[in-house]
Design a protein around this motif. Structure first.
Motif, PDB file in Angstrom:
ATOM      1  N   UNK A  99       0.798  -1.226   0.000  1.00 44.02           N
ATOM      2  CA  UNK A  99       0.000   0.000   0.000  1.00 44.02           C
ATOM      3  C   UNK A  99       0.833   1.280   0.000  1.00 44.02           C
ATOM      4  N   UNK A 100       2.146   1.146  -0.124  1.00 43.55           N
ATOM      5  CA  UNK A 100       3.000   2.330  -0.249  1.00 43.55           C
ATOM      6  C   UNK A 100       4.290   1.919  -0.953  1.00 43.55           C
ATOM      7  N   UNK A 101       5.159   2.872  -1.210  1.00 42.08           N
ATOM      8  CA  UNK A 101       6.437   2.587  -1.855  1.00 42.08           C
ATOM      9  C   UNK A 101       7.516   2.473  -0.781  1.00 42.08           C
ATOM     10  N   UNK A 102       7.933   1.252  -0.450  1.00 39.16           N
ATOM     11  CA  UNK A 102       8.930   1.077   0.617  1.00 39.16           C
ATOM     12  C   UNK A 102      10.367   1.221   0.133  1.00 39.16           C
ATOM     13  N   UNK A 103      10.544   1.698  -1.114  1.00 36.65           N
ATOM     14  CA  UNK A 103      11.895   1.826  -1.671  1.00 36.65           C
ATOM     15  C   UNK A 103      12.398   3.261  -1.683  1.00 36.65           C
ATOM     16  N   UNK A 104      11.545   4.208  -1.284  1.00 34.56           N
ATOM     17  CA  UNK A 104      11.957   5.616  -1.284  1.00 34.56           C
ATOM     18  C   UNK A 104      12.267   6.048   0.142  1.00 34.56           C
ATOM     19  N   UNK A 105      13.462   6.532   0.351  1.00 34.55           N
ATOM     20  CA  UNK A 105      13.905   6.921   1.690  1.00 34.55           C
ATOM     21  C   UNK A 105      13.320   8.278   2.068  1.00 34.55           C
ATOM     22  N   UNK A 106      12.582   8.290   3.178  1.00 34.54           N
ATOM     23  CA  UNK A 106      12.007   9.543   3.701  1.00 34.54           C
ATOM     24  C   UNK A 106      11.138  10.261   2.669  1.00 34.54           C
ATOM     25  N   UNK A 107      10.375   9.484   1.925  1.00 33.26           N
ATOM     26  CA  UNK A 107       9.534  10.096   0.898  1.00 33.26           C
ATOM     27  C   UNK A 107       8.389   9.164   0.514  1.00 33.26           C
ATOM     28  N   UNK A 108       7.201   9.754   0.342  1.00 37.89           N
ATOM     29  CA  UNK A 108       6.059   9.068  -0.251  1.00 37.89           C
ATOM     30  C   UNK A 108       5.381  10.049  -1.187  1.00 37.89           C
ATOM     31  N   UNK A 112       7.830  14.700   1.468  1.00 36.64           N
ATOM     32  CA  UNK A 112       9.238  14.395   1.761  1.00 36.64           C
ATOM     33  C   UNK A 112       9.582  14.792   3.192  1.00 36.64           C
ATOM     34  N   UNK A 113      10.533  14.063   3.770  1.00 41.38           N
ATOM     35  CA  UNK A 113      10.963  14.330   5.135  1.00 41.38           C
ATOM     36  C   UNK A 113      10.962  13.048   5.949  1.00 41.38           C
ATOM     37  N   UNK A 114      11.718  13.028   7.016  1.00 44.05           N
ATOM     38  CA  UNK A 114      11.822  11.824   7.853  1.00 44.05           C
ATOM     39  C   UNK A 114      10.476  11.436   8.474  1.00 44.05           C
ATOM     40  N   UNK A 115       9.569  12.406   8.601  1.00 43.46           N
ATOM     41  CA  UNK A 115       8.258  12.101   9.187  1.00 43.46           C
ATOM     42  C   UNK A 115       7.413  11.211   8.269  1.00 43.46           C
ATOM     43  N   UNK A 116       7.826  11.085   7.009  1.00 40.97           N
ATOM     44  CA  UNK A 116       7.097  10.256   6.047  1.00 40.97           C
ATOM     45  C   UNK A 116       7.841   8.958   5.727  1.00 40.97           C
ATOM     46  N   UNK A 117       8.802   8.589   6.569  1.00 49.09           N
ATOM     47  CA  UNK A 117       9.616   7.402   6.293  1.00 49.09           C
ATOM     48  C   UNK A 117       8.791   6.113   6.408  1.00 49.09           C
ATOM     49  N   UNK A 118       9.256   5.114   5.710  1.00 51.60           N
ATOM     50  CA  UNK A 118       8.654   3.782   5.793  1.00 51.60           C
ATOM     51  C   UNK A 118       9.276   3.072   6.989  1.00 51.60           C
ATOM     52  N   UNK A 119       8.442   2.719   7.971  1.00 45.34           N
ATOM     53  CA  UNK A 119       8.974   2.131   9.206  1.00 45.34           C
ATOM     54  C   UNK A 119       7.960   1.191   9.845  1.00 45.34           C
ATOM     55  N   UNK A 120       8.488   0.130  10.411  1.00 42.42           N
ATOM     56  CA  UNK A 120       7.695  -0.803  11.221  1.00 42.42           C
ATOM     57  C   UNK A 120       8.220  -0.712  12.639  1.00 42.42           C
ATOM     58  N   UNK A 121       7.354  -0.401  13.587  1.00 39.54           N
ATOM     59  CA  UNK A 121       7.709  -0.427  14.996  1.00 39.54           C
ATOM     60  C   UNK A 121       7.161  -1.727  15.586  1.00 39.54           C
ATOM     61  N   UNK A 122       8.052  -2.657  15.875  1.00 34.13           N
ATOM     62  CA  UNK A 122       7.601  -3.966  16.376  1.00 34.13           C
ATOM     63  C   UNK A 122       7.384  -3.928  17.889  1.00 34.13           C
TER      64      UNK A 122
END
Length: 199
Positions: A99-108, A112-122
């Motif tokens: 459901x998103x692009x997990x290949x772009x660093x800090x961007x969707x 743009x920005x670290x607040x938009x990063x792809x992240x999993x908090x386990x």
């Protein structure tokens, strides 16, 4: 006699609470703007609640304006409560990555920005292992044509976003942003995960 009845009632109530507590588990994902992604997980069978918020930064109780600067270190995330008897963590991961692009660093997209990063908090070792295994498989098979850069980190304090961010698509579905950005994601969800959606 009254004391015995009270103790039995207390134990019964405690057992009910424990049973209810075991019914749901928590998943936390960051995948760009939470306006766009909250609505996706709300549609899934087994998901009991979705909260938009902030996680992964150093500042306590950050505001939306502070997070938007990118200086707090927080990501916009979703805290998802779900029933693992209905939908598994692996299934949530599948929806997350598709459901998103997990290949772009800090961007969707345009965000743009670290607040938009792809992240999993386990939240536990099992979630960590499943996320790492899934990510490795995506990279080993070159599933996206580029390397998956999703960060996998231990859960940190979660701060619920302001009320106007909650249920954003449900409340504002007719707005241009929702129709142009969120609606296509919902249409993709209907096609790819039709069997997992609530009626």
């Amino acid at each position: 006699m009254k004391k015995i009845i009270f103790i039995l009632f207390s134990l019964l109530t405690l057992n009910q609470v424990n049973a209810q507590g075991k019914k749901t588990e928590k998943a936390t994902f960051g995948m760009g703007c939470f306006w766009c992604t909250e609505a996706i997980f709300q549609r899934l069978k087994g998901v009991t609640s979705v909260k938009s918020g902030y996680e992964g930064g150093a500042l306590s109780n950050p505001t939306y304006e502070e997070v938007c600067t990118g200086a707090t270190g927080h990501a916009e995330v979703l805290e998802i409560n779900y029933n693992p008897q209905v939908i598994t963590y692996e299934e949530l991961l599948e929806v997350f990555w598709k459901s998103h692009d997990p290949t772009t660093l800090n961007r969707q997209g345009a965000d743009t920005g670290t607040q938009y990063r792809s992240v999993i908090f386990y939240h536990n070792a099992t979630q960590k292992a499943l996320a790492e295994k899934y990510k490795a498989e995506l990279n080993n098979t070159n599933a996206f044509g580029k390397k998956v850069v999703t960060a996998i980190e231990q859960a940190k304090p979660f701060y619920v976003a302001e009320n106007y961010h909650q249920d954003y698509y449900l409340k504002n579905g007719s707005e241009p942003y929702c129709r142009l950005v969120i609606l296509p994601k919902m249409q993709k969800l209907e096609k790819v995960f039709k069997d997992k959606l609530k009626n």
